[in-house]
Design a protein around this motif. Structure first.
Motif, PDB file in Angstrom:
ATOM      1  N   ARG A   1       0.841  -1.191   0.000  1.00 52.08           N
ATOM      2  CA  ARG A   1       0.000   0.000   0.000  1.00 52.08           C
ATOM      3  C   ARG A   1       0.880   1.246   0.000  1.00 52.08           C
ATOM      4  NH1 ARG A   1      -3.782   2.399   4.897  1.00 52.08           N
ATOM      5  NH2 ARG A   1      -4.671   4.144   3.729  1.00 52.08           N
ATOM      6  N   ILE A   2       0.589   2.155  -0.890  1.00 49.37           N
ATOM      7  CA  ILE A   2       1.270   3.450  -0.911  1.00 49.37           C
ATOM      8  C   ILE A   2       0.254   4.480  -0.433  1.00 49.37           C
ATOM      9  CG2 ILE A   2       2.494   5.159  -2.289  1.00 49.37           C
ATOM     10  CD1 ILE A   2       3.224   2.886  -4.206  1.00 49.37           C
ATOM     11  N   LYS A   3       0.513   5.051   0.729  1.00 43.36           N
ATOM     12  CA  LYS A   3      -0.444   5.964   1.339  1.00 43.36           C
ATOM     13  C   LYS A   3      -0.424   7.334   0.658  1.00 43.36           C
ATOM     14  CE  LYS A   3      -0.829   3.799   5.863  1.00 43.36           C
ATOM     15  NZ  LYS A   3      -0.853   4.005   7.332  1.00 43.36           N
ATOM     16  N   PRO A   4      -1.454   8.152   0.914  1.00 42.55           N
ATOM     17  CA  PRO A   4      -1.538   9.470   0.271  1.00 42.55           C
ATOM     18  C   PRO A   4      -0.358  10.386   0.557  1.00 42.55           C
ATOM     19  CG  PRO A   4      -3.666   8.865   1.182  1.00 42.55           C
ATOM     20  CD  PRO A   4      -2.679   7.837   1.675  1.00 42.55           C
ATOM     21  N   ASP A   5       0.386  10.110   1.656  1.00 44.54           N
ATOM     22  CA  ASP A   5       1.541  10.961   1.958  1.00 44.54           C
ATOM     23  C   ASP A   5       2.819  10.460   1.280  1.00 44.54           C
ATOM     24  OD1 ASP A   5       2.035   8.703   3.417  1.00 44.54           O
ATOM     25  OD2 ASP A   5       2.309   9.714   5.334  1.00 44.54           O
ATOM     26  N   GLY A   6       2.683   9.441   0.404  1.00 46.29           N
ATOM     27  CA  GLY A   6       3.828   8.946  -0.353  1.00 46.29           C
ATOM     28  C   GLY A   6       4.630   7.864   0.342  1.00 46.29           C
ATOM     29  N   THR A   7       4.224   7.441   1.540  1.00 45.30           N
ATOM     30  CA  THR A   7       4.957   6.395   2.247  1.00 45.30           C
ATOM     31  C   THR A   7       4.505   5.014   1.775  1.00 45.30           C
ATOM     32  OG1 THR A   7       3.355   6.439   4.076  1.00 45.30           O
ATOM     33  CG2 THR A   7       5.327   7.824   4.280  1.00 45.30           C
ATOM     34  N   VAL A   8       5.456   4.058   1.828  1.00 46.31           N
ATOM     35  CA  VAL A   8       5.212   2.703   1.340  1.00 46.31           C
ATOM     36  C   VAL A   8       5.014   1.771   2.534  1.00 46.31           C
ATOM     37  CG1 VAL A   8       6.113   0.799  -0.041  1.00 46.31           C
ATOM     38  CG2 VAL A   8       6.632   3.170  -0.684  1.00 46.31           C
ATOM     39  N   HIS A   9       3.932   0.995   2.493  1.00 46.17           N
ATOM     40  CA  HIS A   9       3.616   0.082   3.601  1.00 46.17           C
ATOM     41  C   HIS A   9       3.405  -1.329   3.046  1.00 46.17           C
ATOM     42  CE1 HIS A   9       2.897   3.210   6.761  1.00 46.17           C
ATOM     43  NE2 HIS A   9       2.829   3.951   5.662  1.00 46.17           N
ATOM     44  N   VAL A  10       4.015  -2.290   3.719  1.00 45.08           N
ATOM     45  CA  VAL A  10       3.914  -3.689   3.313  1.00 45.08           C
ATOM     46  C   VAL A  10       3.464  -4.501   4.521  1.00 45.08           C
ATOM     47  CG1 VAL A  10       5.173  -5.720   2.495  1.00 45.08           C
ATOM     48  CG2 VAL A  10       5.720  -3.455   1.561  1.00 45.08           C
ATOM     49  N   SER A  11       2.542  -5.433   4.286  1.00 46.16           N
ATOM     50  CA  SER A  11       2.134  -6.356   5.342  1.00 46.16           C
ATOM     51  C   SER A  11       2.308  -7.788   4.838  1.00 46.16           C
ATOM     52  CB  SER A  11       0.680  -6.118   5.764  1.00 46.16           C
ATOM     53  OG  SER A  11      -0.196  -6.261   4.668  1.00 46.16           O
ATOM     54  N   ALA A  12       2.803  -8.640   5.727  1.00 46.22           N
ATOM     55  CA  ALA A  12       3.047 -10.044   5.364  1.00 46.22           C
ATOM     56  C   ALA A  12       3.071 -10.871   6.634  1.00 46.22           C
ATOM     57  CB  ALA A  12       4.368 -10.177   4.609  1.00 46.22           C
TER      58      ALA A  12
ATOM     59  N   ARG B   1     -13.372  13.784  14.279  1.00 41.54           N
ATOM     60  CA  ARG B   1     -13.771  14.721  13.231  1.00 41.54           C
ATOM     61  C   ARG B   1     -12.571  15.586  12.873  1.00 41.54           C
ATOM     62  NH1 ARG B   1     -15.235  19.877  15.222  1.00 41.54           N
ATOM     63  NH2 ARG B   1     -15.196  20.012  17.511  1.00 41.54           N
ATOM     64  N   ASN B   2     -12.711  16.359  11.824  1.00 37.95           N
ATOM     65  CA  ASN B   2     -11.583  17.134  11.307  1.00 37.95           C
ATOM     66  C   ASN B   2     -11.712  18.608  11.687  1.00 37.95           C
ATOM     67  OD1 ASN B   2     -10.669  14.768   9.829  1.00 37.95           O
ATOM     68  ND2 ASN B   2     -12.353  15.183   8.427  1.00 37.95           N
TER      69      ASN B   2
ATOM     70  N   TYR C   1      -6.666  17.979  14.162  1.00 34.73           N
ATOM     71  CA  TYR C   1      -7.312  16.719  14.509  1.00 34.73           C
ATOM     72  C   TYR C   1      -7.981  16.195  13.237  1.00 34.73           C
ATOM     73  CZ  TYR C   1      -6.693  18.142  19.379  1.00 34.73           C
ATOM     74  OH  TYR C   1      -6.168  18.533  20.590  1.00 34.73           O
ATOM     75  N   VAL C   2      -7.537  15.029  12.779  1.00 42.02           N
ATOM     76  CA  VAL C   2      -8.069  14.468  11.542  1.00 42.02           C
ATOM     77  C   VAL C   2      -8.372  12.989  11.727  1.00 42.02           C
ATOM     78  CG1 VAL C   2      -7.004  16.109   9.944  1.00 42.02           C
ATOM     79  CG2 VAL C   2      -5.691  14.135  10.718  1.00 42.02           C
ATOM     80  N   THR C   3      -9.320  12.504  10.949  1.00 37.59           N
ATOM     81  CA  THR C   3      -9.715  11.099  11.069  1.00 37.59           C
ATOM     82  C   THR C   3      -8.671  10.145  10.485  1.00 37.59           C
ATOM     83  OG1 THR C   3     -10.965  11.326   9.001  1.00 37.59           O
ATOM     84  CG2 THR C   3     -12.173  11.634  11.073  1.00 37.59           C
ATOM     85  N   ASP C   4      -7.811  10.667   9.604  1.00 34.29           N
ATOM     86  CA  ASP C   4      -6.742   9.847   9.018  1.00 34.29           C
ATOM     87  C   ASP C   4      -5.469  10.695   8.985  1.00 34.29           C
ATOM     88  OD1 ASP C   4      -5.009   8.269   7.601  1.00 34.29           O
ATOM     89  OD2 ASP C   4      -6.347   7.915   5.900  1.00 34.29           O
ATOM     90  N   THR C   5      -4.539  10.421   9.881  1.00 37.91           N
ATOM     91  CA  THR C   5      -3.320  11.231   9.987  1.00 37.91           C
ATOM     92  C   THR C   5      -2.353  11.000   8.833  1.00 37.91           C
ATOM     93  OG1 THR C   5      -2.298   9.545  11.406  1.00 37.91           O
ATOM     94  CG2 THR C   5      -3.465  11.366  12.501  1.00 37.91           C
TER      95      THR C   5
ATOM     96  N   LEU D   1      -6.455  15.476   3.288  1.00 36.24           N
ATOM     97  CA  LEU D   1      -7.373  15.746   4.397  1.00 36.24           C
ATOM     98  C   LEU D   1      -6.754  16.749   5.362  1.00 36.24           C
ATOM     99  CD1 LEU D   1      -9.976  15.154   5.967  1.00 36.24           C
ATOM    100  CD2 LEU D   1      -8.787  13.229   7.041  1.00 36.24           C
ATOM    101  N   LYS D   2      -5.475  16.560   5.667  1.00 34.62           N
ATOM    102  CA  LYS D   2      -4.785  17.493   6.564  1.00 34.62           C
ATOM    103  C   LYS D   2      -4.709  18.884   5.940  1.00 34.62           C
ATOM    104  CE  LYS D   2      -1.285  14.613   7.057  1.00 34.62           C
ATOM    105  NZ  LYS D   2       0.011  14.016   7.500  1.00 34.62           N
ATOM    106  N   TYR D   3      -4.421  18.927   4.646  1.00 33.95           N
ATOM    107  CA  TYR D   3      -4.336  20.212   3.950  1.00 33.95           C
ATOM    108  C   TYR D   3      -5.692  20.927   3.981  1.00 33.95           C
ATOM    109  CZ  TYR D   3      -3.401  23.632   0.288  1.00 33.95           C
ATOM    110  OH  TYR D   3      -3.257  24.805  -0.411  1.00 33.95           O
ATOM    111  N   LYS D   4      -6.756  20.200   3.673  1.00 33.49           N
ATOM    112  CA  LYS D   4      -8.095  20.788   3.649  1.00 33.49           C
ATOM    113  C   LYS D   4      -8.485  21.300   5.034  1.00 33.49           C
ATOM    114  CE  LYS D   4     -12.918  19.733   2.556  1.00 33.49           C
ATOM    115  NZ  LYS D   4     -13.858  18.680   2.065  1.00 33.49           N
TER     116      LYS D   4
END
Length: 231
Positions: free
Chosen positions: A27-38, A98-99, A111-115, A120-123
């Motif tokens: 998964r590549i999150k909206p902030d550009g970070t790469v996440h792998v689960s296994a 809530r945001n 305060y955001v629902t998805d950090t 979302l943070k920008y908005k």
């Protein structure tokens, strides 16, 4: 746990989470970070081979994120310093139901629902910034109007603020509207005062002719020094 894979002359840093899953999940999150689960049965060597096999996609997504956000000054991470009207503030990002944003003791907290969601943070930040910017710009406009422009027969305009990408302000003489960029809050007060004077002067001179700058200088002789603050 964070790991790094070298692909050619580039590095891919990813966050590995061990879970009870059948496949390796990327998964590549909206902030550009790469996440792998296994699962724990999958070795690091296998995971890195998996990442290398998808390196074109991963690096392409990272490059796209960086290109989209290269002109944005704020990363929206806790501990980041924000400059508002020439004063430094510390930003904190926290998960909430809530945001919204608060400003207390020199700190700004989002305060955001998805950090991890940059948009979302920008908005959320822009909504808060607008709430700060509109009363300030209205106050500065009233001051400039009372001190100078109102004496020239100009009607007091409607004041608006927006998240503007390519300009600091705009003037619509026919509708008597002045609109200002909310990001003026991120610059020293003299810069905001300059933009107010600049836009008010457009009620007198529609273009940027020599006469425009003569009119502007009558009210603000140091406008050139103030303009430099925006550059």
């Amino acid at each position: 746990m964070t790991h790094t894979v070298t692909v050619g002359d580039r590095k891919i840093t990813y966050e590995l989470t061990r879970k009870k899953v059948k496949n390796i999940n990327l998964r590549i999150k909206p902030d550009g970070t790469v996440h792998v689960s296994a699962s724990t049965a999958v070795t690091i060597a296998v995971i890195e081979r998996f990442i290398r096999g998808r390196s074109d996609f991963i690096l392409g997504a990272i490059d796209k994120f960086n290109a989209k956000n290269e002109n944005r000054k704020i990363l929206f991470v806790s501990g980041e310093k924000l400059s508002l009207l020439g004063t430094q503030h510390i930003l904190y990002v926290k998960k909430g139901i809530r945001n919204y944003a608060t400003d207390s003791d020199g700190n700004i907290t989002l305060y955001v629902t998805d950090t991890d969601d940059y948009e979302l943070k920008y908005k959320t930040y822009i909504i808060w910034l607008r709430s700060q910017c509109l009363p300030l710009m209205t106050l500065l406009c009233k001051r400039a109007y009372d001190e100078h422009y109102g004496k020239l027969g100009i009607d007091f305009p409607t004041i608006k603020v927006k998240d503007m990408r390519s300009r600091w302000g705009s003037c619509i003489p026919s509708k008597k509207i002045l609109t200002f960029n909310v990001h003026l809050m991120e610059y020293p007060m003299p810069a905001a005062e300059y933009v107010v004077a600049h836009e008010f002067t457009h009620f007198l001179q529609a273009n940027h002719s020599a006469r425009f700058y003569e009119e502007l200088a009558r009210y603000m002789p140091d406008y050139k020094q103030r303009e430099k603050l925006l550059k």
